[in-house]
Write an enzyme that holds these catalytic residues in place. Structure first.
Site, PDB file in Angstrom:
ATOM      1  N   ALA A 259      -8.853 -34.913  21.881  1.00  0.00           N
ATOM      2  CA  ALA A 259      -9.686 -33.756  22.177  1.00  0.00           C
ATOM      3  C   ALA A 259      -9.066 -32.807  23.206  1.00  0.00           C
ATOM      4  CB  ALA A 259     -11.073 -34.217  22.627  1.00  0.00           C
TER       5      ALA A 259
ATOM      6  N   GLY B  32     -14.850 -27.793  15.610  1.00  0.00           N
ATOM      7  CA  GLY B  32     -14.566 -28.927  16.491  1.00  0.00           C
ATOM      8  C   GLY B  32     -14.139 -28.443  17.866  1.00  0.00           C
ATOM      9  N   PHE B  33     -13.461 -29.298  18.610  1.00  0.00           N
ATOM     10  CA  PHE B  33     -13.072 -28.945  19.976  1.00  0.00           C
ATOM     11  C   PHE B  33     -12.168 -27.711  20.003  1.00  0.00           C
ATOM     12  CE2 PHE B  33     -14.110 -33.482  20.798  1.00  0.00           C
ATOM     13  CZ  PHE B  33     -14.995 -33.288  21.850  1.00  0.00           C
ATOM     14  N   GLY B  34     -11.154 -27.672  19.125  1.00  0.00           N
ATOM     15  CA  GLY B  34     -10.228 -26.551  19.143  1.00  0.00           C
ATOM     16  C   GLY B  34     -10.891 -25.238  18.780  1.00  0.00           C
TER      17      GLY B  34
ATOM     18  N   GLY C 212     -13.392 -24.041  11.469  1.00  0.00           N
ATOM     19  CA  GLY C 212     -13.547 -25.335  12.127  1.00  0.00           C
ATOM     20  C   GLY C 212     -14.248 -25.214  13.462  1.00  0.00           C
TER      21      GLY C 212
ATOM     22  N   VAL D  52     -14.371 -23.268   3.308  1.00  0.00           N
ATOM     23  CA  VAL D  52     -13.329 -22.354   2.849  1.00  0.00           C
ATOM     24  C   VAL D  52     -12.627 -22.960   1.637  1.00  0.00           C
ATOM     25  CG1 VAL D  52     -11.161 -21.228   3.458  1.00  0.00           C
ATOM     26  CG2 VAL D  52     -13.017 -21.354   5.139  1.00  0.00           C
TER      27      VAL D  52
ATOM     28  N   GLU E 206     -12.365 -49.359  21.151  1.00  0.00           N
ATOM     29  CA  GLU E 206     -13.712 -49.065  21.642  1.00  0.00           C
ATOM     30  C   GLU E 206     -14.776 -49.586  20.694  1.00  0.00           C
ATOM     31  OE1 GLU E 206     -13.028 -45.167  24.454  1.00  0.00           O
ATOM     32  OE2 GLU E 206     -13.378 -44.815  22.320  1.00  0.00           O
TER      33      GLU E 206
ATOM     34  N   ASP F  63      -5.869 -31.267  15.776  1.00  0.00           N
ATOM     35  CA  ASP F  63      -5.283 -32.365  14.998  1.00  0.00           C
ATOM     36  C   ASP F  63      -4.539 -31.888  13.760  1.00  0.00           C
ATOM     37  OD1 ASP F  63      -6.479 -33.963  16.846  1.00  0.00           O
ATOM     38  OD2 ASP F  63      -7.928 -34.885  15.499  1.00  0.00           O
TER      39      ASP F  63
END
Length: 376
Positions: free
Chosen positions: A330, A20-22, A18, A86, A177, A314
């Site tokens: 995030a 993403g942010f993590g 992954g 994966v 938003e 998440d």
């Protein structure tokens, strides 16, 4: 079965699933560590997810909120980026299985995030796209602008109004938003672009099941956000549950009454469910899952019983701070990614670090171009 790649046995190999942010923050924190890092993602770019709503409403292009993973990590010579998906994890042999190869690991970090949750009504996905990926945002954008173009051609007043009615399901930060940006698009940006319709007559309806929008914020902030949306022309319907939808309308239950709202464009920002990697970990590592499918992790983010497998962002249910799961935002992903990377480095040095503690610097929801709510 193919033989997994033989990484140098003397170098600790960290595989991150992954980007993403993590996952990205974990990789960057390991950049100068004495380890080999392999970052795997099914896309070769990182998305700044908080601004997806801007892509969906035409304010930004996809390139404005995405960056190539290889470019971000170019200078980190101990990090390899692989584009792939994966399929399985062999936790006994410590192997990550992709379609085209197998990769052995010493430490595994899983950061594959979450997807849309339709609460058992998966058939709604075709009618109401969610907002988690660039592809989702572009599909929303396509539907929004086609709605205005279709209204411009429509001669039947009722059908035209249906094209000019947009229903957004979900009153969390993403829904708020999106509703604000869509209202400014219809009532401002496009008001001079069409000849047969008045885009200021567009109806933007925000449907929220709980009794207030932004339920993770204080009631005061929620009320301010609602007032700001209404000032932009958004109709906010709280305590309202969607019970059905089709190509012409959504059906809701409100105050015990059932109501049908004609809307040709339905957009979904309600709910989340964990990615498929959670189920794989449940089968291969006996990972416990919560009701939304997230992995319930130990205080150091590892899967119970698997000290070298970590789940962050998440995908993780981290309930060791104030007795409730950390929010799926995030900053949580970034901080958890950095923490697990530091933990791995400390273990290799025979040291320990303090337990994880999330630093909540506040929450922000932007409402159009000239308003926002902030909770510090």
């Amino acid at each position: 079965m193919s033989v997994p790649e033989n990484n140098n046995a003397s170098v600790h190999h960290v595989v991150i699933i992954g980007g993403g942010f993590g996952g990205l923050y974990a990789a960057q924190t390991l950049a100068k560590a004495p380890v080999k890092v392999t970052l795997i993602d099914k896309r070769n770019f990182h998305i700044f997810q908080p601004l997806l709503y801007q892509v969906a409403t035409g304010g930004l292009s996809p390139t404005n909120i995405s960056s190539p993973l290889r470019g971000i990590l170019r200078r980190n010579k101990n990090i390899e980026v692989l584009m792939g998906e994966v399929n399985n994890i062999d936790t006994k042999q410590q192997i990550v299985q992709l379609k085209y190869r197998e990769i052995s690991y010493d430490s595994l970090i899983v950061a594959t995030g979450a997807s849309h949750q339709y609460f058992g009504n998966e058939e709604w996905a075709n009618q109401a796209p969610g907002l988690k990926t660039i592809e989702d945002a572009l599909e929303m954008r396509r539907r929004i602008f086609i709605a205005f173009e279709s209204a411009e051609k429509e001669t039947d007043p009722k059908k035209r109004q249906a094209w000019l009615t947009f229903a957004i399901v979900g009153g969390g930060p993403a829904g708020v938003e999106l509703a604000g940006a869509l209202a400014e698009l219809a009532h401002g940006t496009l008001k001079e672009d069409f000849r047969n319709i008045n885009t200021k007559e567009a109806k933007i309806i925000l449907v929220q099941s709980p009794d207030r929008i932004l339920p993770s914020y204080s009631p005061y902030i929620s009320a301010k956000a609602k007032a700001s949306l209404e000032q932009l022309g958004v109709t906010v319907m709280t305590s309202t549950r969607v019970i059905d939808m089709n190509q012409q309308a959504i059906t809701v239950r409100r105050d015990g009454e059932i109501e049908s709202i004609r809307a040709k464009t339905i957009l979904w920002t309600a709910g989340m469910k964990a990615s498929a990697m959670a189920e794989i970990l449940a089968k291969t590592a006996d990972a416990p899952l919560d009701k939304t499918g997230r992995v319930i992790v130990n205080p150091n983010f590892n899967v119970p019983g698997s000290e070298n497998i970590f789940v962050i962002g998440d995908l993780a249910n981290y309930s060791h701070q104030e007795g409730k799961p950390l929010p799926g935002v995030a900053p949580v992903a970034m901080q958890s990614g950095k923490y697990v990377a530091r933990l791995i480095k400390s273990r290799l040095q025979g040291e320990t670090i303090s337990p994880f503690r999330y630093q909540d610097w506040g929450s922000l929801a932007v409402i159009g171009k000239h308003a926002a709510v902030v909770e510090m």
